[in-house]
Design a protein around this motif. Structure first.
Motif, mmCIF file in Angstrom:
data_model
loop_
_atom_site.group_PDB
_atom_site.id
_atom_site.type_symbol
_atom_site.label_atom_id
_atom_site.label_comp_id
_atom_site.label_asym_id
_atom_site.label_seq_id
_atom_site.Cartn_x
_atom_site.Cartn_y
_atom_site.Cartn_z
ATOM 1 N N PRO A 191 6.236 9.863 4.803
ATOM 2 C CA PRO A 191 6.553 10.287 3.508
ATOM 3 C C PRO A 191 6.054 11.901 3.399
ATOM 4 O O PRO A 191 6.768 12.757 2.630
ATOM 5 C CB PRO A 191 5.746 9.245 2.661
ATOM 6 C CG PRO A 191 5.777 8.089 3.239
ATOM 7 C CD PRO A 191 5.421 8.523 4.559
ATOM 8 N N LEU A 192 4.989 11.998 3.911
ATOM 9 C CA LEU A 192 4.467 13.444 3.718
ATOM 10 C C LEU A 192 5.219 14.511 4.409
ATOM 11 O O LEU A 192 5.526 15.466 4.094
ATOM 12 C CB LEU A 192 2.998 13.695 4.369
ATOM 13 C CG LEU A 192 1.905 12.863 3.532
ATOM 14 C CD1 LEU A 192 0.752 13.079 4.079
ATOM 15 C CD2 LEU A 192 1.983 13.754 2.297
ATOM 16 N N VAL A 193 5.715 14.010 5.584
ATOM 17 C CA VAL A 193 6.563 14.880 6.522
ATOM 18 C C VAL A 193 7.947 14.967 5.912
ATOM 19 O O VAL A 193 8.639 16.326 5.616
ATOM 20 C CB VAL A 193 6.929 13.939 8.091
ATOM 21 C CG1 VAL A 193 8.198 14.993 8.605
ATOM 22 C CG2 VAL A 193 5.341 14.214 8.679
ATOM 23 N N TRP B 292 0.968 -1.337 -0.091
ATOM 24 C CA TRP B 292 0.095 -0.077 0.056
ATOM 25 C C TRP B 292 1.061 1.495 -0.005
ATOM 26 O O TRP B 292 0.758 2.136 -0.687
ATOM 27 C CB TRP B 292 -0.718 0.211 1.294
ATOM 28 C CG TRP B 292 -1.815 -0.956 1.204
ATOM 29 C CD1 TRP B 292 -2.402 -1.380 0.009
ATOM 30 C CD2 TRP B 292 -2.680 -1.452 2.110
ATOM 31 N NE1 TRP B 292 -3.440 -2.608 0.538
ATOM 32 C CE2 TRP B 292 -3.691 -2.439 1.899
ATOM 33 C CE3 TRP B 292 -3.005 -0.983 3.648
ATOM 34 C CZ2 TRP B 292 -4.556 -2.971 2.738
ATOM 35 C CZ3 TRP B 292 -3.768 -1.794 4.399
ATOM 36 C CH2 TRP B 292 -4.879 -2.652 3.874
ATOM 37 N N MET B 293 1.858 1.193 0.837
ATOM 38 C CA MET B 293 2.774 2.455 0.866
ATOM 39 C C MET B 293 3.422 2.641 -0.598
ATOM 40 O O MET B 293 3.577 3.778 -0.864
ATOM 41 C CB MET B 293 3.832 2.245 1.923
ATOM 42 C CG MET B 293 3.335 2.264 3.333
ATOM 43 S SD MET B 293 3.091 3.923 3.636
ATOM 44 C CE MET B 293 4.354 4.712 4.236
ATOM 45 N N TRP C 51 -2.160 11.937 -2.193
ATOM 46 C CA TRP C 51 -1.834 11.153 -0.875
ATOM 47 C C TRP C 51 -3.108 10.876 -0.135
ATOM 48 O O TRP C 51 -3.649 10.005 0.084
ATOM 49 C CB TRP C 51 -0.816 11.529 -0.370
ATOM 50 C CG TRP C 51 -0.392 10.716 0.754
ATOM 51 C CD1 TRP C 51 -0.836 10.545 2.067
ATOM 52 C CD2 TRP C 51 0.690 9.793 0.709
ATOM 53 N NE1 TRP C 51 -0.114 9.629 2.695
ATOM 54 C CE2 TRP C 51 0.853 9.080 2.155
ATOM 55 C CE3 TRP C 51 1.573 9.481 -0.242
ATOM 56 C CZ2 TRP C 51 1.887 8.045 2.088
ATOM 57 C CZ3 TRP C 51 2.570 8.593 -0.182
ATOM 58 C CH2 TRP C 51 2.673 7.812 1.303
ATOM 59 N N ASN C 52 -3.871 12.181 -0.054
ATOM 60 C CA ASN C 52 -5.092 12.046 0.877
ATOM 61 C C ASN C 52 -6.280 11.746 -0.032
ATOM 62 O O ASN C 52 -7.380 11.686 0.811
ATOM 63 C CB ASN C 52 -5.112 13.411 1.295
ATOM 64 C CG ASN C 52 -4.107 13.320 2.485
ATOM 65 O OD1 ASN C 52 -3.680 12.816 3.061
ATOM 66 N ND2 ASN C 52 -3.947 14.800 2.770
ATOM 67 N N GLY D 168 -0.219 1.935 11.273
ATOM 68 C CA GLY D 168 -0.049 2.254 9.931
ATOM 69 C C GLY D 168 -0.263 3.584 9.724
ATOM 70 O O GLY D 168 0.441 4.112 8.936
ATOM 71 N N ALA D 169 -1.104 4.310 10.429
ATOM 72 C CA ALA D 169 -1.347 5.808 10.331
ATOM 73 C C ALA D 169 -0.251 6.593 10.447
ATOM 74 O O ALA D 169 0.227 7.489 9.932
ATOM 75 C CB ALA D 169 -2.526 6.432 11.150
ATOM 76 N N LEU D 170 0.845 6.267 11.423
ATOM 77 C CA LEU D 170 2.006 6.853 11.937
ATOM 78 C C LEU D 170 3.079 6.665 10.910
ATOM 79 O O LEU D 170 3.676 7.462 10.312
ATOM 80 C CB LEU D 170 2.558 6.251 13.278
ATOM 81 C CG LEU D 170 3.949 6.647 13.781
ATOM 82 C CD1 LEU D 170 3.656 8.220 14.277
ATOM 83 C CD2 LEU D 170 4.448 5.753 14.896
#
Lengths: 300, 452
Positions: free
Chosen positions: A278-280, A92-93, A229-230, A271-273
């Motif tokens: 990548p966004l950060v 998924w990532m 991404w979102n 998973g959320a963490l």
């Protein structure tokens, strides 16, 4: 020559950084700092909670102080998430990086070419075209998902990587920003000079103009990367094969199955963490270009 | 779990409006084929084996369903099934089904919960499986009431193959009841008396969840209520019938006297209330066994299961909460193969064992209730063979309860009212009465005939 042109934009941003030129009295400064600290805390609070919760076992998430660590299990938890169901999460990532990375790159390329053309070429219907594109900014992506699904169904493209990638490469906002930026930062004289030197239009664009437009392109890229991404609704409607899911939709799916498989509770948290990393990284790596882009043209 | 965003509802209303006309056609067609043997023969022809290798697509959100499908694919090289997945039904997959039906690329088979089946039926999205002799013959393998859930009150048709069931029973803290000398309640009256005793000990007997209308529906189901009925003249809606009124008044009383907690279900607070021993019982479905075990790990070994409290002394009625089916979507080219797979998935011991191990699915067949894994004692429940209690409950569920075609709207409307009742504005009965009229409006707005 072109690198020389790009630099002033960056140092101009540095010069206008706060604290350099203007000194404010102490009391307002403390007040401002307090407000900022409070809001920073407010924004970081959920992240902190997520980090703490991700490091706990299932039992501890409920039983211990939600804002402080209990027994540290972060490494175990991460390993569990990454190995669950043959590394589905990793897939998924990867998918998200593909959709957002490639999608945003192509979107940026197309938007910059379109914006540049609208800024620098005179042709009939230019304003009409621009207004149509600008209208596109007002249409929420969610509203387009269902019609897109029906169209993609007609050509048998649903449940493919293309079904998420193709709609993602459209960025009306990018076109708008590119046009404004190209008009402000690419001098007509420079294009003339390039032409006189014998460069074709394509070579002029990639060799000269793109380099001048870098701050705008980074901004467009970052915006589009985050938007893809979102983007949740489009994959929800298009995709059926979980191996093609982006990470946001995958986590949502897990979260909706918590009643059947309670372990997923922890996996969703961890998973959320992992999914925000990548966004950060993208923000930290690109923000200085972005700042330069936003400020451009404001003092002229 | 049962939530939908307004966006989904809006698009669904749109879909519904588009399909309103096909509903009428569908109803007419259903009427005309009822006793007509010629039409029946035509239908039977549709349930013929196809030639060559058949590929079927099947959408389900059961975790681990792939394991079952792989087993099938290995044994049936001529009928290969691919699994598609997504979030659970109300979280998006149902909406996807409707979109796919409209686009003409629906999968061959899909998982649909019992309460959503009428919606798909009314929008003409399902194949009638009664054309297949194997399906009709399979009826006797299923627990009576689960079969009632897939015929939708029409004996002539079969709209899906039942998959799992959610018979209800009473989970209770055996240790606390014993320590404090409180009898385990067998009637709702005793339940209330126990609630008062427990409140004096600073606990709550249970948690009444305002958002889980399904649990309330299970109580109504047990009490003999009927929210919907459907015949040739249309749908009748009786959300506030006598049984529902009785159940609503009962829980309203407990709530007004502060005898039950009102945490939102499935939240950390809710888990915590059970984990810390603040809440002592839960009248829930068979799958709730797993919710408690995972939500309240510190209480391992202290729980037990008893039949759900009765309205009449010595009564034997159980409610049901949840359960789903495997349906075949309109437009499939392989009805015969699709039903073959659906029957294997939901009746073979092989498949049922896998589904139970992977996803705690509680089977809808009578033979499935006797699976070896369901006969064992469960450690979390002090070694009690808890599934025996549920097997008994499964036989006591009223077979005639029918869901309406707009359950998402009903759940939203009722739970809105329930939430107000929990804060002291209005009562549970008010909520049901308000939902009664809004449901009739919703049906009429979709051109579904309603009997007043």
């Amino acid at each position: 020559m072109t690198t020389l042109q790009a630099r002033p934009a960056r140092s101009a941003a540095a010069a206008s950084a706060p604290g350099r030129s203007v000194r404010t009295p102490v009391v307002p400064r403390i007040a401002a700092m307090t407000v900022m600290v409070v809001f920073t805390g407010y924004f970081l609070f959920p992240l902190w909670w997520l980090l703490v919760a991700s490091s706990k076992t299932r039992g501890d998430v409920l039983g211990t102080n939600p804002l402080w660590f209990a027994d540290l299990h972060l490494v175990d938890n991460v390993r569990d998430v990454l190995t669950y169901r043959d590394g589905l999460f990793g897939q998924w990532m990867g998918n998200s990086l593909l959709y957002a990375g490639v999608g945003a790159a192509v979107a940026t390329l197309l938007a910059s070419m379109c914006g540049y053309a609208l800024a620098k070429y005179q042709f009939r219907g230019r304003e009409a075209l621009f207004n149509v594109v600008l209208g596109g900014v007002l249409v929420p992506a969610t509203a387009l998902a269902l019609p897109l699904f029906l169209i993609f169904s007609a050509v048998d493209l649903t449940d493919t990587y293309w079904s998420v990638l193709l709609p993602s490469i459209v960025s009306p906002f990018g076109v708008y920003l590119s046009r404004i930026y190209a008009a402000a930062s690419v001098p007509d004289e420079l294009i003339e000079a390039a032409r006189l030197d014998g460069a074709g239009e394509i070579r002029t664009f990639f060799g000269v103009s793109v380099r001048l437009m870098v701050p705008a392109l980074v901004t467009v890229y970052l915006f589009q990367f985050v938007a893809i991404w979102n983007n949740f609704f489009l994959p929800l409607i298009m995709l059926r094969d979980e191996r093609k899911f982006p990470v946001t939709f995958g986590l949502y799916t897990w979260n909706s199955q918590v009643n059947q498989i309670p372990e997923l509770n922890t996996f969703v948290l961890v998973g959320a963490l992992l999914s925000i990393i990548p966004l950060v990284v993208a923000f930290l790596a690109l923000q200085r270009f972005w700042r330069g882009g936003l400020g451009a043209g404001s003092v002229k | 779990m049962k939530k939908e965003t307004p966006m989904h509802q809006r698009t669904r209303t749109g879909t519904v409006a588009l399909l309103a006309s096909s509903l009428l056609i569908g109803t007419l067609a259903a009427c005309s084929t009822g006793d007509d043997t010629a039409a029946g023969g035509a239908d039977a022809a549709a349930c013929e084996p196809s030639e060559g290798t058949v590929e079927l697509s099947f959408t389900s959100w059961i975790p681990g369903i792939e394991t079952a499908v792989e087993t099938w694919n290995e044994a049936n090289p001529d009928i290969q099934v691919t699994v598609q997945t997504g979030p659970n039904g109300n979280s998006g997959t149902y909406q996807n089904f409707f979109n796919q039906l409209e686009a003409g690329n629906a999968p061959d088979l899909g998982q649909i919960e019992y309460d959503a089946l009428p919606n798909f039926r009314v929008q003409d999205g399902l194949e009638d499986l009664s054309a297949c002799a194997d399906v009709v013959a399979a009826q006797e393998q299923f627990v009576d009431w689960t079969w009632g859930q897939v015929t939708l009150g029409d004996e002539e048709s079969v709209w899906a193959v039942p998959q799992d069931a959610g018979p209800m029973a009473l989970f209770y803290r055996a240790d606390l009841f014993e320590e404090n000398g409180i009898e385990v309640p067998t009637t709702w009256e005793e339940y209330q008396a126990a609630a008062e005793q427990i409140r004096e000990l600073d606990g709550y007997i249970t948690n009444f969840s305002q958002s889980d209308v399904n649990q309330f529906a299970g109580f109504v189901w047990q009490a003999g209520g009927q929210w919907f009925a459907n015949d040739a003249d249309g749908w009748s809606v009786t959300l506030a019938d006598d049984a529902s009124t009785q159940v609503a008044d009962y829980w309203q009383g407990l709530m007004s006297d502060d005898l039950v907690a009102t945490y939102p279900a499935w939240t950390p607070e809710w888990d915590n209330a059970y984990n810390s021993g603040e809440v002592w019982t839960w009248v829930s479905a068979v799958w709730g066994a797993n919710s408690i075990a995972s939500g309240a790990p510190d209480t391992a070994g202290k729980w037990a299961v008893a039949p759900m409290p009765q309205w009449e002394d010595g009564g034997t009625a159980a409610g049901n909460w949840g359960g789903s089916s495997t349906a075949v979507f309109k437009g499939t080219e392989h009805l015969y193969e699709a039903t073959k797979f659906a029957l294997w998935l939901n009746t073979s011991e092989e498949a049922l064992t896998i589904l139970n191990e992977e996803a705690n699915i509680y089977p809808a067949t009578t033979a499935g209730l006797e699976l070896p894994v369901l006969k064992e004692g469960v450690e979390f429940y002090g070694g009690q063979a808890i599934y025996d209690v549920f097997a008994e409950a499964s036989a006591q569920v009223n077979p005639d309860f029918v869901w309406g075609p707009t359950m998402t709207q009903v759940y939203t409307d009722v739970s809105d009212g329930f939430k107000e009742a929990a804060t002291g504005q209005g009562t549970l009965l008010d909520a049901l009465e308000a939902a009664q009229s809004s449901t009739v409006e919703a049906l009429e707005a979709q051109a579904i005939p309603v009997k007043q």
